[in-house]
Scaffold this motif. Structure first.
Motif, short mmCIF file in Angstrom:
data_model
loop_
_atom_site.label_atom_id
_atom_site.label_comp_id
_atom_site.label_asym_id
_atom_site.label_seq_id
_atom_site.Cartn_x
_atom_site.Cartn_y
_atom_site.Cartn_z
N LEU A 1 0.83 -1.21 0.00
CA LEU A 1 0.00 0.00 0.00
C LEU A 1 0.87 1.25 0.00
O LEU A 1 0.64 2.19 -0.78
N PHE A 2 1.89 1.28 0.86
CA PHE A 2 2.80 2.43 0.91
C PHE A 2 3.49 2.63 -0.44
O PHE A 2 3.54 3.73 -0.98
N GLN A 3 4.04 1.52 -0.97
CA GLN A 3 4.78 1.63 -2.22
C GLN A 3 3.87 2.00 -3.38
O GLN A 3 4.25 2.76 -4.27
N PHE A 4 2.65 1.46 -3.37
CA PHE A 4 1.70 1.75 -4.44
C PHE A 4 1.42 3.25 -4.50
O PHE A 4 1.51 3.87 -5.57
N VAL A 5 1.09 3.84 -3.37
CA VAL A 5 0.79 5.27 -3.33
C VAL A 5 2.05 6.07 -3.63
O VAL A 5 2.02 7.08 -4.36
N ASN A 6 3.17 5.63 -3.10
CA ASN A 6 4.42 6.37 -3.25
C ASN A 6 4.88 6.43 -4.70
O ASN A 6 5.24 7.50 -5.22
N TYR A 7 4.88 5.27 -5.38
CA TYR A 7 5.41 5.22 -6.74
C TYR A 7 4.41 5.68 -7.79
O TYR A 7 4.79 6.28 -8.80
N TYR A 8 3.14 5.38 -7.58
CA TYR A 8 2.17 5.61 -8.65
C TYR A 8 1.40 6.92 -8.53
O TYR A 8 0.73 7.31 -9.49
N SER A 9 1.46 7.59 -7.38
CA SER A 9 0.63 8.79 -7.20
C SER A 9 0.98 9.87 -8.22
O SER A 9 0.07 10.52 -8.78
N SER A 10 2.26 10.08 -8.48
CA SER A 10 2.64 11.11 -9.44
C SER A 10 2.18 10.76 -10.85
O SER A 10 1.77 11.63 -11.63
N CYS A 11 2.24 9.45 -11.19
CA CYS A 11 1.77 9.03 -12.52
C CYS A 11 0.26 9.20 -12.63
O CYS A 11 -0.25 9.58 -13.69
N PHE A 12 -0.47 8.89 -11.56
CA PHE A 12 -1.91 9.08 -11.58
C PHE A 12 -2.25 10.57 -11.75
O PHE A 12 -3.21 10.92 -12.45
N TYR A 13 -1.47 11.44 -11.13
CA TYR A 13 -1.73 12.88 -11.26
C TYR A 13 -1.59 13.32 -12.72
O TYR A 13 -2.48 14.00 -13.27
N VAL A 14 -0.46 12.95 -13.34
CA VAL A 14 -0.24 13.37 -14.72
C VAL A 14 -1.27 12.75 -15.65
O VAL A 14 -1.75 13.39 -16.59
N ALA A 15 -1.65 11.49 -15.38
CA ALA A 15 -2.55 10.78 -16.28
C ALA A 15 -3.98 11.28 -16.17
O ALA A 15 -4.68 11.40 -17.20
N PHE A 16 -4.44 11.56 -14.96
CA PHE A 16 -5.87 11.77 -14.78
C PHE A 16 -6.27 13.14 -14.23
O PHE A 16 -7.46 13.46 -14.19
N PHE A 17 -5.30 13.95 -13.81
CA PHE A 17 -5.66 15.23 -13.21
C PHE A 17 -5.03 16.43 -13.92
O PHE A 17 -5.68 17.48 -14.04
N LYS A 18 -3.81 16.28 -14.37
CA LYS A 18 -3.15 17.42 -14.99
C LYS A 18 -3.89 17.83 -16.27
O LYS A 18 -4.20 17.01 -17.13
N GLY A 19 -4.16 19.12 -16.40
CA GLY A 19 -4.80 19.65 -17.59
C GLY A 19 -6.29 19.41 -17.67
O GLY A 19 -6.93 19.80 -18.66
N LYS A 20 -6.87 18.75 -16.65
CA LYS A 20 -8.31 18.44 -16.69
C LYS A 20 -9.15 19.49 -15.98
O LYS A 20 -10.34 19.60 -16.22
N PHE A 21 -8.54 20.25 -15.08
CA PHE A 21 -9.30 21.22 -14.27
C PHE A 21 -8.61 22.58 -14.28
O PHE A 21 -8.28 23.14 -13.24
N VAL A 22 -8.34 23.10 -15.47
CA VAL A 22 -7.59 24.35 -15.58
C VAL A 22 -8.50 25.57 -15.78
O VAL A 22 -8.06 26.71 -15.65
N GLY A 23 -9.76 25.34 -16.13
CA GLY A 23 -10.64 26.47 -16.44
C GLY A 23 -10.35 27.00 -17.84
O GLY A 23 -9.97 26.24 -18.73
N TYR A 24 -10.48 28.30 -18.02
CA TYR A 24 -10.19 28.93 -19.32
C TYR A 24 -9.72 30.36 -19.05
O TYR A 24 -9.84 30.87 -17.93
N PRO A 25 -9.12 31.02 -20.05
CA PRO A 25 -8.59 32.38 -19.82
C PRO A 25 -9.65 33.30 -19.23
O PRO A 25 -10.79 33.35 -19.70
N GLY A 26 -9.25 33.99 -18.20
CA GLY A 26 -10.17 34.87 -17.51
C GLY A 26 -10.90 34.19 -16.37
O GLY A 26 -11.49 34.87 -15.52
#
Length: 927
Positions: free
Chosen positions: A575-600
């Motif tokens: 469990l520790f290793q899973f969260v430790n190693y994969y959390s950053s990959c999950f962020y880039v895969a499923f969260f980055k760029g998905k909730f940025v809004g729009y200009p203004g």
């Protein structure tokens, strides 16, 4: 056999005395049950055992326990450094204990513990011989050598249910495959692959010794069996009473410093055979045929590994080898998918439009950060958009589906391979329940309350439910805290990405020396690479802490058995290793760029840092970067830890011994200077491979070359693990295991999760679904359906609508509009900046794709699992055949014994017994 006709009174348990000095009643198995005692199993009577007739009792640790005639004593100076025998050259050293006689405040207490412990070992039937510290290489260490005589071995072989040969196997071997000749270069010699003949086996019984193929008592039990038996006794032998509690076990004595080490011996040097002809030199064979990297293309000698190290280590290398073989197929398909992307780069219309000066060069993009970032042209991301096509193409979808099926094939075929090994290694009847019935010494020591076991109907220690609840609450809270700490560290890395992006953008824009590589090294890529490296460093630091925290938590829970202890520790560490190693990959895969809004109307983290946007070519290239750095960095760092660090430690420890004459550096001293493999050594090996398995399954849609990297690493890993185990570590205590244990369930869970994650990666991280929707629904050019896609995927924003917080400091070119990645209405539309219908079409297509892909892959997975039986048909037939023949042999043996009784004129009851036994033989034949 007359040579085996020992008196029952000479065995360990049957000689036991009760606390008041009278003989203990009851056989060995009853005493070993550990019920109704404050110390485990056989140790219940150890504290007052009597010795074998004719042996000296009460010798201290600096005296030789046995009276050896003078002419048999071998001078230390003339004794071979490869000797694995007592000074008489006859009795084999099955285990070695070492200690340093340090004169500190606890010196007398340690001396008393050792004296009591060694006396009880003698009473248990073990034979001891001590090497004085003057004879050691550094003049400081005492070595206590332990030998298990025949009487002890046969007693505990019955207790531990050890299977031994009763008849040579007469089942014909499998028909050779004509294609086997093609595999000849990868084969090892038959003597290495199968060091022992194949026998039918049966659990050992002292009452039926004539039944077994005992040619030589000294070699009947292999060294791994012998050290397993001795270690079983050592872990249950008492050494006194402290603070009102009985203390026992070599583990406690090692923890409190009474002994410094306890280990079985290697049989020879790894680089040359033993001088003694009675030594098999299996370590040398393993090194020459298995542990050298130049043998990387050869098969593994699994039977020899199992014979030398035991089934538990053997099953690990069997699994690792099978996993590596299966990776070859995944690596080939992944490489083909990568080459497809490479050869079709020039046909990618999206990157062409981005790189075209008339299209990408004319599109002005909105700033990627507030105030500090300027407007930029789309064609500055030309290089990254071209490289993203390597991983974001039609083959990505095929490979994601293929890996969902591959992981099922891997797990199902492994079950078949495991079933074959269980038969070949006599583990068919081995049940984990045998281990569950054996309480951990730590559990018995800490649990003062007792209750009746419903199975054995005996009193045994137990942990009250209230105490368990409190301990689990503390454990759960601690686990949640540390998982939260991992997530907090990941958020810190995200904040770093958000904070430094503007700095990288400003630096690259104002530094002329970076202009030649500005097309390749964009601010997005620079931020992603540095953040990935920082994340990897944090992962390594947190791993160091988690190992200790997980062990502390598991110890606090006081698991009942060794199996429960390993399973609980495994789940926490994973469990520790899973969260430790994969959390950053999950962020880039499923969260980055998905909730940025729009200009203004951008979205901000903590109302301060603006959320990251994906590259116009998508976030997949950043996920690939993240995955490559973490996966490759972990593998490189792991090999450094596993190979280089033990070698340096051993070199440092042996540097003085090199200057001494060879015959003064004995076998037990050489092994003492090696590294300790430890009870959790194999656990860390499994954990490393399972984490790698997660990388190549959970995120493989973003990086088809991941299986190839894993394959190359595993080819090296097998040889590194074998090399360090054979050359750099003490010989581990042999242990039985019929499977990879709880890791099987973890792999099954990750296989199911991988289908979901890869479906979401293809749908939300890659740009495939928006392209397909445009191709089939919104394209207006029949000759080139994908032309115009980039312009279609970018929305328009009027710069005058920027609030002061977002507006760049300067606009020297007086741009009026800028573009951003989204599907929103333009500023002159009545639904200004709201999502267009195309956005909802794409979202619906993504959700439909996820549902369809998951159902297709899961249906295929379950169908494949149903089609492939877990146990091969020929193995089932062999198991039934062996059980039948073994029962027949045992029944015929009983019949012969009864015939002998009848011939001696025994009572009528014996005649009825004979008739019943004869009927049992006939019934067995009929079945």
């Amino acid at each position: 056999m007359s040579r085996l006709g020992r008196k029952a009174g000479e065995t360990l348990i049957e000689m036991a005395l009760t606390a008041d000095g009278e003989e203990c009643n009851g056989p060995l198995v009853e005493t070993i049950s550990t019920t109704g005692s404050e110390i485990p199993s056989s140790s219940e009577c150890f504290s007052s055992l009597c010795g074998f007739p004719g042996k000296r009792q009460g010798l201290n640790s600096t005296e030789t326990t046995l009276l050896i005639p003078d002419h048999q004593v071998i001078d230390k100076r003339h004794e071979s450094k490869d000797s694995i025998f007592f000074r008489d050259g006859i009795r084999r050293i099955d285990f070695v204990l070492s200690y340093v006689d340090d004169l500190n405040k606890e010196w007398e207490k340690k001396l008393e513990r050792r004296k009591e412990f060694e006396n009880n070992l003698q009473k248990a039937g073990l034979e001891l011989e001590t090497e004085d510290k003057k004879e050691s290489e550094d003049g400081k260490i005492y070595f206590v050598k332990i030998h298990a005589p025949w009487e002890v071995l046969i007693t505990y072989a019955e207790v531990l249910n050890i299977k031994v040969p009763i008849k040579e196997n007469d089942i014909p071997s499998m028909v050779e495959n004509p294609l086997d000749c093609m595999l000849t270069p990868f084969r090892l010699p038959e003597k290495v692959m199968h060091p022992e003949p194949d026998y039918f086996t049966a659990p050992f019984s002292k009452e039926k010794q004539e039944l077994y193929l005992i040619n030589d008592e000294s070699t009947f039990f292999s060294p791994s069996m012998r050290n397993r038996i001795v270690y079983y006794i050592l872990t249950r032998c008492p050494y006194g009473t402290e603070e009102g509690k009985k203390k026992f076990g070599i583990k406690r004595l090692l923890n409190n410093g009474t002994y410094s080490a306890a280990y079985p011996l290697h049989d020879c040097q790894y680089w040359k055979k033993a001088n003694d002809p009675n030594c098999d030199s299996e370590r040398y064979t393993l090194y020459m045929e298995w542990a050298r990297f130049l043998r990387f293309y050869k098969e593994q000698p699994l039977d020899l590994i199992r014979k030398y190290y035991g089934e538990k280590i053997g099953i690990y290398f069997a699994w690792l080898g099978f996993y590596t073989e299966m990776l070859f197929l995944a690596a080939v398909v992944g490489l083909i998918c990568f080459l497809y992307g490479l050869f079709t780069m020039d046909e990618n219309m999206s990157s062409k439009e981005i790189c075209d000066p008339a299209i990408g060069g004319e599109i002005i993009m909105c700033p990627l950060c507030d105030r500090e970032c300027d407007y930029w042209k789309l064609n500055t991301t030309c290089a990254s958009s071209e490289y993203s096509h390597l991983f974001d193409n039609v083959a990505t979808l095929f490979f994601a589906i293929f890996m969902g099926i591959w992981v099922t094939l891997f797990l199902e075929f492994w079950k078949r391979r495991q079933a074959r090994l269980k038969y070949e290694w006599d583990l068919v009847d081995f049940e984990e329940e045998q281990q569950q019935l054996q309480l951990r010494p730590e559990y018995e020591a800490k649990c003062t309350q007792k209750k009746k076991n419903p199975v054995t109907q005996e009193m045994e220690p137990y942990l009250p439910l209230t105490s368990q609840a409190v301990r689990f609450c503390i454990s759960g809270t601690t686990v949640l805290f540390w998982v939260s700490l991992i997530i907090a560290s990941m958020i810190a890395v995200i904040v770093y990405r958000l904070a430094v992006y503007a700095a990288f953008a400003s630096l690259m824009e104002n530094t002329q020396t970076l202009e030649p590589i500005s097309g390749l090294l964009t601010p997005q890529l620079a931020t992603s690479v540095t953040a990935s490296c920082l994340n990897f460093v944090i992962i390594m630091i947190l791993n160091f802490l988690y190992e200790r925290i997980a062990i502390w938590i598991t110890d606090m829970e006081i698991p009942r058995t060794h199996l429960e202890y390993e399973n609980r520790l495994t789940m926490k560490m994973f469990l520790f290793q899973f969260v430790n190693y994969y959390s950053s990959c999950f962020y880039v895969a499923f969260f980055k760029g998905k909730f940025v809004g729009y200009p203004g109307a951008y979205t901000y983290m903590f109302n301060r840092w603006r959320n990251e946007e994906c590259d116009p070519a998508g976030c997949l290239i950043e996920l690939t970067t993240q995955l490559t750095i973490v996966m490759a960095g972990k593998q490189i760092w792991g090999n450094i830890q596993e190979a280089i660090v033990p070698w340096i430690c051993n070199w440092w420890g042996r540097r003085k011994a090199r200057s001494n004459p060879e015959n003064l550096y004995s076998r037990w001293e050489q092994d003492h200077d090696l590294q300790i493999f430890g009870a959790l050594g194999l656990f860390y090996e499994y954990l490393e491979m399972v984490i790698q398995f997660g990388f190549i399954t959970l995120f493989v849609a973003s990086f088809p070359l991941a299986p190839l990297l894993a394959l190359m690493n595993n080819i090296l890993e097998i040889r590194v693990d074998s090399w360090k185990l054979t050359t750099q570590y003490r010989r581990p205590v042999a242990a039985k295991a019929h499977s990879i244990g709880v890791w099987q369930e973890i792999l099954n869970g990750m296989a199911i999760l991988s289908v979901v994650t890869n479906a979401f990666i293809v749908a939300f991280t890659s740009d495939m679904i928006p392209r397909l929707v445009y191709y089939y629904a919104y394209s207006t050019n029949e000759d080139s359906p994908m032309s115009g896609y980039i312009n279609n995927s970018l929305s328009v924003f009027q710069i005058s609508d920027f609030p002061d917080r977002n507006k760049p400091k300067m606009n020297p070119d007086n741009f009026v509009i800028c573009r951003y990645r989204d599907y929103r209405y333009p500023p002159d539309h009545e639904r200004k900046y709201l999502h267009t219908m195309q956005f909802w079409h794409i979202l619906a297509a993504k959700m439909a794709f996820i549902i369809i892909m998951e159902h297709v892959v899961f249906i295929v997975k379950f169908f494949v699992a149903w089609m492939i039986p877990d146990v091969p048909a020929d193995v089932k037939a062999k198991i039934k055949r062996e059980k039948y023949l073994t029962q027949k042999i045992l029944h015929e043996y009983e019949l012969e014994k009864l015939k002998e009784k009848l011939c001696r004129g025994d009572t009528q009851a014996t005649e009825k017994e004979f008739i019943a036994t004869e009927g049992k033989v006939e019934l067995s034949s009929a079945m």
